[in-house]
Design an enzyme around this catalytic site. Structure first.
Site, PDB file in Angstrom:
ATOM      1  N   GLU A 199     -42.042  24.681   9.564  1.00 11.54           N
ATOM      2  CA  GLU A 199     -40.643  24.757   9.999  1.00 11.54           C
ATOM      3  C   GLU A 199     -39.931  25.873   9.229  1.00 11.54           C
ATOM      4  O   GLU A 199     -39.174  26.639   9.803  1.00 11.54           O
ATOM      5  CB  GLU A 199     -39.946  23.408   9.781  1.00 11.54           C
ATOM      6  CG  GLU A 199     -38.526  23.373  10.355  1.00 11.54           C
ATOM      7  CD  GLU A 199     -37.833  22.011  10.251  1.00 11.54           C
ATOM      8  OE1 GLU A 199     -38.524  20.977  10.143  1.00 11.54           O
ATOM      9  OE2 GLU A 199     -36.587  21.992  10.279  1.00 11.54           O
ATOM     10  N   ARG A 208     -31.264  13.347   4.885  1.00  8.79           N
ATOM     11  CA  ARG A 208     -31.917  12.353   5.732  1.00  8.79           C
ATOM     12  C   ARG A 208     -32.344  11.139   4.901  1.00  8.79           C
ATOM     13  O   ARG A 208     -32.330  10.009   5.391  1.00  8.79           O
ATOM     14  CB  ARG A 208     -33.080  12.945   6.520  1.00  8.79           C
ATOM     15  CG  ARG A 208     -33.483  12.083   7.707  1.00  8.79           C
ATOM     16  CD  ARG A 208     -34.527  12.747   8.593  1.00  8.79           C
ATOM     17  NE  ARG A 208     -33.960  13.513   9.691  1.00  8.79           N
ATOM     18  CZ  ARG A 208     -33.575  13.003  10.860  1.00  8.79           C
ATOM     19  NH1 ARG A 208     -33.677  11.690  11.095  1.00  8.79           N
ATOM     20  NH2 ARG A 208     -33.094  13.761  11.809  1.00  8.79           N
ATOM     21  N   GLU A 231     -41.871  11.659  14.816  1.00  8.46           N
ATOM     22  CA  GLU A 231     -41.853  11.238  13.413  1.00  8.46           C
ATOM     23  C   GLU A 231     -41.757   9.730  13.164  1.00  8.46           C
ATOM     24  O   GLU A 231     -42.388   9.228  12.224  1.00  8.46           O
ATOM     25  CB  GLU A 231     -40.675  11.907  12.688  1.00  8.46           C
ATOM     26  CG  GLU A 231     -40.784  13.403  12.613  1.00  8.46           C
ATOM     27  CD  GLU A 231     -39.479  14.029  12.149  1.00  8.46           C
ATOM     28  OE1 GLU A 231     -38.525  14.073  12.955  1.00  8.46           O
ATOM     29  OE2 GLU A 231     -39.409  14.443  10.993  1.00  8.46           O
TER      30      GLU A 231
HETATM   31  N1  MTE Z   1     -48.332  16.038  16.313  1.00  7.53           N
HETATM   32  C1  MTE Z   1     -49.326  16.935  16.175  1.00  7.53           C
HETATM   33  N2  MTE Z   1     -50.472  16.737  16.835  1.00  7.53           N
HETATM   34  N3  MTE Z   1     -49.187  18.032  15.375  1.00  7.53           N
HETATM   35  C2  MTE Z   1     -48.037  18.258  14.656  1.00  7.53           C
HETATM   36  O1  MTE Z   1     -47.931  19.256  13.951  1.00  7.53           O
HETATM   37  N4  MTE Z   1     -45.770  17.449  14.095  1.00  7.53           N
HETATM   38  C3  MTE Z   1     -44.925  16.275  13.983  1.00  7.53           C
HETATM   39  C4  MTE Z   1     -44.860  15.538  15.318  1.00  7.53           C
HETATM   40  N5  MTE Z   1     -46.181  15.313  15.838  1.00  7.53           N
HETATM   41  C5  MTE Z   1     -46.968  17.312  14.783  1.00  7.53           C
HETATM   42  C6  MTE Z   1     -47.161  16.219  15.653  1.00  7.53           C
HETATM   43  C7  MTE Z   1     -43.563  16.577  13.568  1.00  7.53           C
HETATM   44  S1  MTE Z   1     -43.237  16.749  11.936  1.00  7.53           S
HETATM   45  C8  MTE Z   1     -42.539  16.683  14.468  1.00  7.53           C
HETATM   46  S2  MTE Z   1     -40.953  16.958  13.973  1.00  7.53           S
HETATM   47  C9  MTE Z   1     -42.775  16.571  15.915  1.00  7.53           C
HETATM   48  O2  MTE Z   1     -44.144  16.357  16.232  1.00  7.53           O
HETATM   49  C10 MTE Z   1     -42.295  17.861  16.564  1.00  7.53           C
HETATM   50  O3  MTE Z   1     -42.508  17.878  17.919  1.00  7.53           O
HETATM   51  P1  MTE Z   1     -41.520  17.167  18.975  1.00  7.53           P
HETATM   52  O4  MTE Z   1     -40.137  17.406  18.500  1.00  7.53           O
HETATM   53  O5  MTE Z   1     -41.836  17.871  20.226  1.00  7.53           O
HETATM   54  O6  MTE Z   1     -41.883  15.731  18.961  1.00  7.53           O
HETATM   55  N1  LUZ Z   2     -35.148  19.591  10.269  1.00 12.63           N
HETATM   56  C1  LUZ Z   2     -33.857  19.861  10.081  1.00 12.63           C
HETATM   57  C2  LUZ Z   2     -35.577  18.341  10.485  1.00 12.63           C
HETATM   58  O1  LUZ Z   2     -33.518  21.020   9.859  1.00 12.63           O
HETATM   59  N2  LUZ Z   2     -32.953  18.867  10.161  1.00 12.63           N
HETATM   60  C3  LUZ Z   2     -33.293  17.584  10.377  1.00 12.63           C
HETATM   61  O2  LUZ Z   2     -32.444  16.709  10.430  1.00 12.63           O
HETATM   62  C4  LUZ Z   2     -34.665  17.290  10.534  1.00 12.63           C
HETATM   63  N3  LUZ Z   2     -35.079  16.038  10.718  1.00 12.63           N
HETATM   64  C5  LUZ Z   2     -36.366  15.782  10.831  1.00 12.63           C
HETATM   65  C6  LUZ Z   2     -37.282  16.837  10.771  1.00 12.63           C
HETATM   66  N4  LUZ Z   2     -36.875  18.103  10.607  1.00 12.63           N
HETATM   67 MO1  MOS Z   3     -41.006  17.773  11.722  1.00  7.51          MO
HETATM   68  S1  MOS Z   3     -40.863  17.361   9.713  1.00  7.51           S
HETATM   69  O1  MOS Z   3     -39.308  17.786  11.935  1.00  7.51           O
HETATM   70  O2  MOS Z   3     -41.388  19.392  11.693  1.00  7.51           O
END
Ligand code: MTE
Ligand code: LUZ
Ligand code: MOS
Length: 751
Positions: free
Chosen positions: A226, A304, A707
């Protein structure tokens, strides 16, 4: 099932950054990083490295044409260290060579002249020294102070949780091409293409429109890309820009593990007050967050933690304080759950301790305090469409808690050297970036004259299935075969000013933008069709299974025919749309507002078996009732839930980061850093989708899934602890994760 890239994954045809065909003259970059956790740089010797055959250039801070600043949230992170280094692994120089082996050999020949400075690794020590990234944060409601004396039970203690390595299969990687106009095209494995674009432009001293960032897919991100893909992409771009040649950088596993940040370790103090019936009256908690050397996302992550400090419970009096502690470890960053898991571990520890004192099961307190409709969170938002109790009750009914308890007790009676334990874990997680402005997304939809469709959004596919979901949304609106649709790469030239794909909101935000674009296109097509066929009642026209119906009867016009005619009649077959979550706001001066679009709820039951001789254990079963809303795709959602649970269990039990006294990571390979494998995943996993749930804030009533389920893994800690308690009831408890085999073994004997 049209989960687009399953097939290309298993046949090995899916491409990642490292697979991009090497263009002519491709150079390779490698990083020379700090060997010291805190020092002043008084000299650097690159002469040996520079003269190694095959080395093209050694890039130092002074070579940066723009601003040497990679910090995205706060400007506290030089791309290349100049006068000081703040952690082992901090990038100091960039070596560009004909070949990656030469680049790495040259890196070993660079020497630094350092004046060592005192380093701090412990967040409490940092807080004591006043080494904070921002002033302390306070969330409060009611008045704890006046309530303690009214409580029948008051417990206090500390809880600690460790960091966690993301261990995405694909390490940080980028390829950069110089473009004609002194600009750069970047292929980056990032969750945040716009951040890469912005920071690269700043580093090079050029405008953002000269930087194009393209992302095909990631081999996993989990939050680790990120923010932290950005410096590696910017370094690669810097090398390409200075040498005017394409450059590639792909970190090796141990480099990635040493240089990049992880989940934040937390050390916390808690105090919990309850009435005689187990109702929680007051909760006070102080989080010491180990941010590492720079800000990165630590402040948002700390927020958070404060948002989720009461997990799935209603508590009328809360005082939560957060310290964002600057230490000399690599900068920690986003990791699935984003501070939520760390906070929930503390409240669950407090409840566990209170249960012990009251002589009840933790589940007694958990159930009694579950959130109800319209209960107010400490940050002022009300729980709407609250499913906390529904999930709990459904789980109790389906999985028969009493039976699990009875089986555990019987097993423990019969077995002396093996004990079982179990725990319940309710979860409530807020959906939206808590930084309100980030809740925006865009989509660009093209229908080509042959009827095929291309969709670009801000969403990055990292294995979570966002592309498949977006494809489904468009296919549903146009009522066409999903095979007509291609989800294109995530590209800053097609969709601009994007937020990272994070906060579980990838589908919510980008799916909504896609929905709006498709609905607009559909309306345009309906108007065109109506005009052509002299139909006045637009509502009589319906798209159904690749054809157009009028008043429910086939018109004889297929999708392809409609599109080709529309094209010949000069109808615009492209649409861009924008979505921003309505109704959310947050005032971070008083820390009140409505930060989340909605909340996700669920309850898990976890059972573990302990080997009392060896201290080893096994999580036997995890059963969950989870509120998915109206699931867009059950296969993906189940996969996300199972994966997140296993990742959560890994964090709580076996994944342990060990540093030496100088702050050097010792567990920098998979031989020393243990993550769950096929043998340690729960033997039995059951995921039940809560029925009849609505979510007007989600796409087609769905809910985000990425998450929230990770936090069910916290239950594994308490299930194992429950087994340890059976084996050794007299031993005083401490709340320190990960609960490794070693730690369990030591807790079983009076050593
Ligand atoms: N699933 C897989 N297979 N790989 C990933 O890197 N990242 C996780 C989750 N599931 C991830 C995953 C995280 S930290 C987040 S925030 C969400 O996927 C992001 O994708 P979404 O917002 O489309 O759910
Ligand atoms: N990233 C962010 C995040 O910038 N703000 C958020 O609130 C957050 N929450 C979950 C995962 N990534
Ligand atoms: Mo997930 S920690 O919001 O990339």
């Amino acid at each position: 099932m049209n989960n687009s890239d399953y097939e290309s994954h298993v046949t090995g045809r899916s491409l990642y950054v490292d697979d991009i065909t090497a263009p002519n003259g491709l150079l390779y970059a490698s990083v020379f990083s700090s060997p010291s956790a805190h020092a002043r740089i008084s000299g650097i010797d690159i002469s040996l490295a520079e003269n190694l055959p095959g080395v093209k250039k050694i890039i130092l801070a002074d070579d940066i044409p723009g601003e040497n600043q990679a910090g995205n949230v706060l400007p506290d992170e030089p791309l290349l260290a100049k006068d000081y280094v703040h952690y082992i692994g901090e990038p100091v120089a960039l070596i560009v060579a004909d070949d990656p082996v030469i680049a790495r050999s040259a890196a070993k020949m660079i020497t630094l002249e350092l004046e060592e400075l005192p380093a701090v690794f412990n967040p409490r020590e940092a807080a004591f020294l006043g080494s904070l990234i921002i002033p302390p944060r306070l969330f409060s409601v009611g008045d704890c102070e006046s309530v303690w004396s009214k409580c029948t039970f008051v417990v206090d203690g500390t809880a600690e949780s460790g960091g966690q390595e993301h261990l995405y299969l694909e390490t940080q990687s980028a390829v950069a091409w110089p473009s004609e106009s002194r600009g750069i095209k970047l292929y980056s494995a990032t969750q945040a293409p716009t951040a890469v674009q912005r920071i690269t432009a700043r580093i090079l001293g050029i405008s953002m429109n000269l930087v194009e960032v393209d992302v095909l897919r990631l081999g996993g991100g989990f939050g680790g890309k990120e923010e932290q893909a950005t410096p590696y992409a910017a370094m690669t771009a810097l090398a390409a820009y200075l040498l005017n040649k394409p450059v590639k950088m792909v970190l090796k596993r141990n480099e990635d593990m040493r240089m990049t940040g992880k989940r934040h370790p937390y050390s916390s103090d808690f105090k919990l007050g309850l009435d005689s019936q187990g109702k929680i009256l007051a909760y006070e908690v102080t989080f010491y967050q180990n941010a590492g050397a720079t800000a990165d996302l630590s402040t948002a992550i700390l927020d958070r933690s404060l948002f989720h400090c009461t997990n799935s419970y209603y508590i009328p009096n809360v005082k939560a304080i957060g310290y964002c502690c600057k230490t000399n470890l690599p900068t920690n960053t986003a990791f699935r759950g984003f501070g939520g898991p760390q906070a929930m571990f503390v409240i669950e520890s407090a409840i566990h301790k209170a249960a012990k004192v009251m002589g009840v099961e933790p589940s007694f307190i958990q159930e009694k305090n579950l959130l109800r409709e319209n209960d107010e969170f400490p940050y002022g938002q009300k729980a709407e469409n609250c499913n906390a109790e529904r999930c709990w009750k459904k789980a109790e009914y389906l999985f028969n808690f009493q039976e699990i308890k009875k089986n555990v007790e019987e097993y423990n009676q019969k077995n002396k050297f093996s004990k079982k334990g179990y725990a319940l874990m309710p979860v409530c997680f807020g959906i939206s970036f808590t930084t309100t402005f980030m809740n925006q997304a865009g989509a660009l939809v093209h229908i080509y004259s042959d009827g095929s469709i291309s969709i670009s959004t801000a969403a990055v596919e990292m294995g979570q299935g966002v592309n498949a979901k977006i494809k489904q949304i468009a296919a549903d609106i146009f009522s066409v075969n999903p095979n007509r649709i291609k989800i294109d790469t995530t590209n800053t030239s097609r969709v601009a000013n994007t937020s990272p794909t994070a906060a579980s909101s990838g589908t919510d935000l980008n799916g909504k933008a896609t929905e709006i674009a498709c609905v607009n296109l559909k309306y345009r097509l309906i108007k065109f069709f109506a005009a052509q066929n002299k139909i006045t009642d637009l509502s009589s026209i319906e798209f159904s299974k690749e054809s157009i119906n009028i008043y429910g009867a086939p018109s004889g016009i297929t999708w392809e025919k409609l599109i080709s005619t529309a094209f010949l009649n000069r109808i615009d077959l492209s649409a861009h749309a924008f979505y921003s979550t309505p109704g959310i706001h947050f005032d971070n001066k008083i820390n009140k507002g409505k930060p989340f679009a909605y909340h996700v709820y669920g309850t898990a039951v976890i059972e573990a078996t302990l080997d009392c001789i060896r201290g080893t254990y096994k999580t036997n079963l995890v059963k969950v009732v989870h509120d998915f809303g109206k699931s867009l795709n059950r296969v993906i959602d189940r996969g996300q839930t199972e994966g997140a649970i296993v990742q959560g269990i890994g964090w709580m039990t076996m994944e342990e980061l060990v540093y030496n006294e100088k702050g050097k990571l010792l567990t920098d390979l998979l031989s020393t850093y243990k993550i769950p494998d096929l043998y340690s995943v729960p033997e039995e996993m059951e995921i039940h989708f809560l029925e009849d749930t609505e979510n007007p804030m989600g796409v087609f009533n769905s809910k985000a899934i990425g998450e929230p389920p990770l936090m069910y893994g916290i239950g594994a800690y308490f299930a194992i602890m429950n087994a340890v308690e059976s084996a050794h009831p007299a031993k005083p408890l401490c709340y320190k994760a990960p609960l490794t085999y070693e730690r369990v073994l030591l807790s079983l004997y009076d050593l």
